[in-house]
Design an enzyme around this catalytic site. Structure first.
Site, PDB file in Angstrom:
ATOM      1  N   GLU A   1       5.596   8.523  -4.838  1.00 29.28           N
ATOM      2  CA  GLU A   1       6.812   8.011  -4.221  1.00 29.28           C
ATOM      3  C   GLU A   1       6.549   7.520  -2.795  1.00 29.28           C
ATOM      4  O   GLU A   1       7.075   6.492  -2.375  1.00 29.28           O
ATOM      5  CB  GLU A   1       7.906   9.078  -4.216  1.00 29.28           C
ATOM      6  CG  GLU A   1       8.526   9.327  -5.574  1.00 29.28           C
ATOM      7  CD  GLU A   1       9.221   8.088  -6.123  1.00 29.28           C
ATOM      8  OE1 GLU A   1       9.583   7.193  -5.347  1.00 29.28           O
ATOM      9  OE2 GLU A   1       9.389   8.008  -7.349  1.00 29.28           O
TER      10      GLU A   1
ATOM     11  N   CYS B   1      14.300  -7.316 -15.203  1.00 27.83           N
ATOM     12  CA  CYS B   1      15.325  -7.822 -14.280  1.00 27.83           C
ATOM     13  C   CYS B   1      14.748  -7.911 -12.870  1.00 27.83           C
ATOM     14  O   CYS B   1      15.211  -7.266 -11.935  1.00 27.83           O
ATOM     15  CB  CYS B   1      16.551  -6.905 -14.311  1.00 27.83           C
ATOM     16  SG  CYS B   1      18.013  -7.618 -13.535  1.00 27.83           S
TER      17      CYS B   1
ATOM     18  N   CYS C   1      15.906 -12.640 -19.170  1.00 24.50           N
ATOM     19  CA  CYS C   1      17.130 -12.220 -19.858  1.00 24.50           C
ATOM     20  C   CYS C   1      16.971 -12.204 -21.375  1.00 24.50           C
ATOM     21  O   CYS C   1      17.611 -11.405 -22.064  1.00 24.50           O
ATOM     22  CB  CYS C   1      18.289 -13.119 -19.462  1.00 24.50           C
ATOM     23  SG  CYS C   1      18.688 -13.062 -17.688  1.00 24.50           S
TER      24      CYS C   1
ATOM     25  N   CYS D   1      15.852  -8.795 -22.320  1.00 26.32           N
ATOM     26  CA  CYS D   1      16.571  -7.671 -21.720  1.00 26.32           C
ATOM     27  C   CYS D   1      17.434  -6.957 -22.760  1.00 26.32           C
ATOM     28  O   CYS D   1      18.202  -7.605 -23.485  1.00 26.32           O
ATOM     29  CB  CYS D   1      17.443  -8.160 -20.566  1.00 26.32           C
ATOM     30  SG  CYS D   1      18.432  -6.847 -19.801  1.00 26.32           S
TER      31      CYS D   1
ATOM     32  N   CYS E   1      25.511  -8.032 -19.640  1.00 27.96           N
ATOM     33  CA  CYS E   1      25.228  -8.302 -18.220  1.00 27.96           C
ATOM     34  C   CYS E   1      26.301  -9.211 -17.621  1.00 27.96           C
ATOM     35  O   CYS E   1      26.450 -10.374 -18.016  1.00 27.96           O
ATOM     36  CB  CYS E   1      23.854  -8.949 -18.070  1.00 27.96           C
ATOM     37  SG  CYS E   1      23.445  -9.403 -16.366  1.00 27.96           S
TER      38      CYS E   1
END
Length: 333
Positions: A78, A234, A241, A244, A250
């Site tokens: 992280e 995305c 798309c 997706c 969306c």
């Protein structure tokens, strides 16, 4: 036992994904942001199912996603993945965990060694903050990364996002994890905007909490899945798309993909900036066995005023330690 849940940053390539539900490419009359958000929250379970199912097939195999990484491996990733792509992080991450497999191992070293091992990941203050977190974990928690969100948040260098990410990905807890990728997915799929605001807003946090599954295990999976969707499909540019899993729902796509209307998006420059000078100065110090004279630092940048400003900034940030007789070294304490 530690349960690790995947997360992601910007990738270099997208894996194959299943064909999403059929959806018309013709724009529909736009709904108000409030009505779109309410509808999405009502249909949240369908979003969870679609995105998590996609994730199960398409998640990348990354070392910090494996059970053996543990909470420390998740925390290290992280810190490293902030504003840094996976491709650059991978080799440094592997070397870091091989050298410092537990927080106590890092805490026992001088902070300058963390800066040295950070290499060219950029934003090297992250290395000092991770070193400080390792010291705190060793001193307060017996060398084990704490489980509780409040305890994580109390560690040096850990903010709301990192605390939520570690609690979720390492310990399977229920937290809203909002990085840039997730914020972009929510902005497009739910509110119908191309991009989220430059800084995370209270409205985004409220939406993320509203979309969070009630079950902790599902919530942790949702956090990882929505983040991966933003990283692989995305994306900020060249969104895919047609691949997706939630294209049919969306709001941005259904509205005809309206252009961004908010504040201008911040771009990042590097060449000629103080950041570049700082990087070159640190490179000299990282490669040196001992202290470095001023003359060696002067050789890396021709403009003396900017060079001095960059060096002063490194000293002020604790990344460089000045000694007598005009020599410098990485911090030792």
């Amino acid at each position: 036992m530690t349960a690790t849940f995947p997360h992601s940053a910007t990738p270099t390539a997208s894996p194959a994904s299943p064909t999403p539900p059929a959806a018309s490419d013709s724009p529909v009359p736009p709904a108000s942001p409030t009505s779109r958000t309410s509808a999405a929250v009502t249909d949240a379970a369908a979003l969870h199912t679609s995105v998590i199912a996609w994730f199960e097939t398409n998640a990348r195999d990354l070392p910090w996603r494996r059970p053996e990484a543990g909470a420390w491996g998740v925390m290290v990733s992280e810190f490293m993945l902030q504003q840094t792509p996976v491709s650059r992080v991978l080799p440094v991450y592997e070397q870091w965990l091989a050298r410092w497999p537990r927080p106590a191992d890092l805490a026992a070293e001088a902070p300058g060694e963390a800066v040295r091992a950070w290499g060219r990941l950029g934003y090297p203050r992250r290395a000092l903050r991770l070193h400080g977190a390792a010291q705190a974990i060793t001193e307060r928690y017996g060398g084990d990364v704490p489980r509780e969100h409040a305890q994580l948040l109390s560690l040096p260098g850990i903010g709301e996002y990192t605390a939520a990410a570690v609690a979720s990905f390492a310990y399977g807890q229920r937290h809203a994890v909002l990085d840039t990728n997730v914020r972009r997915v929510f902005a497009r799929a739910v509110t119908g905007a191309q991009y989220p605001p430059n800084a995370t807003t209270a409205a985004e946090r409220k939406l993320a909490r509203a979309l969070l599954p009630e079950d902790a295990e599902t919530a942790a999976r949702w956090a990882a899945s929505s983040m991966e969707l933003g990283a692989l499909i995305c994306t900020a540019k060249n969104e895919e798309c047609t691949r997706c899993p939630i294209a049919a729902r969306c709001a941005w796509r259904l509205s005809g993909k309206p252009a961004h209307e908010g504040a201008p998006r911040r771009g990042q420059t590097y060449a000629g900036t103080d950041r570049q000078v700082r990087g070159r100065l640190l490179a000299v110090l990282r490669d040196a066995v001992g202290p470095v004279p001023q003359t060696a630092l002067d050789a890396v940048w021709d403009e003396p005023v900017q060079r001095a400003r960059a060096l002063d900034g490194l000293v002020a940030d604790g990344l460089v330690e000045p000694l007598e007789n005009g020599v410098y070294r990485l911090p030792q304490s």
